[in-house]
Design an enzyme around this catalytic site. Sequence first.
Site, PDB file in Angstrom:
ATOM      1  N   TYR A 164       6.780  -9.735   6.869  1.00  0.00           N
ATOM      2  CA  TYR A 164       6.763  -8.300   7.125  1.00  0.00           C
ATOM      3  C   TYR A 164       7.279  -8.017   8.534  1.00  0.00           C
ATOM      4  O   TYR A 164       7.238  -8.884   9.421  1.00  0.00           O
ATOM      5  CB  TYR A 164       5.333  -7.745   7.033  1.00  0.00           C
ATOM      6  CG  TYR A 164       4.820  -7.556   5.632  1.00  0.00           C
ATOM      7  CD1 TYR A 164       4.835  -6.304   5.029  1.00  0.00           C
ATOM      8  CD2 TYR A 164       4.285  -8.623   4.911  1.00  0.00           C
ATOM      9  CE1 TYR A 164       4.338  -6.122   3.739  1.00  0.00           C
ATOM     10  CE2 TYR A 164       3.796  -8.449   3.626  1.00  0.00           C
ATOM     11  CZ  TYR A 164       3.831  -7.202   3.051  1.00  0.00           C
ATOM     12  OH  TYR A 164       3.352  -7.023   1.778  1.00  0.00           O
ATOM     13  N   ASP A 189       0.825  -1.207   0.000  1.00  0.00           N
ATOM     14  CA  ASP A 189       0.000   0.000   0.000  1.00  0.00           C
ATOM     15  C   ASP A 189       0.856   1.252   0.000  1.00  0.00           C
ATOM     16  O   ASP A 189       2.070   1.210   0.254  1.00  0.00           O
ATOM     17  CB  ASP A 189      -0.878   0.027   1.255  1.00  0.00           C
ATOM     18  CG  ASP A 189      -2.122  -0.832   1.119  1.00  0.00           C
ATOM     19  OD1 ASP A 189      -2.478  -1.195  -0.009  1.00  0.00           O
ATOM     20  OD2 ASP A 189      -2.733  -1.136   2.161  1.00  0.00           O
TER      21      ASP A 189
END
Length: 295
Positions: free
Chosen positions: A134, A73
């Site tokens: 992540y 994003d």
Amino acid sequence: MFERIYGVTDQRDDVRPGFVRVRLDLSYDGKDFSGWAKQARGQRTVQGEIEDALRTVTRSQETYELTVAGRTDAGVHARGQVAHVDLPVTLWEEHREKLLRRLAGRLSHDVRVWSVAEAPAGFNARFSAIWRRYAYRVTDHPGGVDPLLRGHVLWHDWALDMDAMNAAAERLVGEHDFAAYCKKRDGATTIRTLQELRWQRRPDGILEATVKADAFCHNMVRSLVGALLFVGDGHRPVEWPGKVLAAGVRDSAVHVVRPHGLTLEEVGYPADDQLAARSREARNKRSLPGSTGCC
């Protein structure tokens, strides 16, 4: 780890005759990008930046489309992103030796390509991946964030109990429907296998979450982090994130934390002889009509 539909090139395991599949390993600071994927309104994106640079340095008339392992994003960073692109064999043979250096000279300083290499047979940057890892970084220091780290660390202005956060995280690991922690997309599955979710406090005091899964749906990582921060600061009990997961619906109390604390650290792939099989398996498990941003 969605708003836009993956392109036709994402779906191809076979490489067209006369083309070669090239793997790119790259990293970027997401601060000034509107995410990975090209946007209809022409915003600055990582994909657009690299494709433009590739077209320029190879003096091509055509734009060759990149397929990526995880579409990040706006504002999300990447240290270990992976993509592939199918190039004409003649173009690859002409430029392969100098392509990396030429890209370094053309790209902006907030995006770097670290390697370009012919991919093994069956490789697909998106579908062949078996996990994405992540990291989310937070500080609860009462003075705030180190100014030199402010673009990569979230400030949480309550003291955090790491043990409580880890106890809550244990209840979320495994294969579940993460609908309560994902932004719903019509026709898209929210079933994921969360392989690892844990917190550690670094020597500098920063709390770092490791979040690893076979794949992620939109807002999943940042929603999970938001829920665990509420446990860590005492606003919710340890059992709460697990109850939200079991309920299977979005809870307004789950905050999607800001993107700048999130970094895609690494993408994992199987052995070369298993790449094609993994790609087929991933499609069978989740034939999504589309996915874009993560996480």
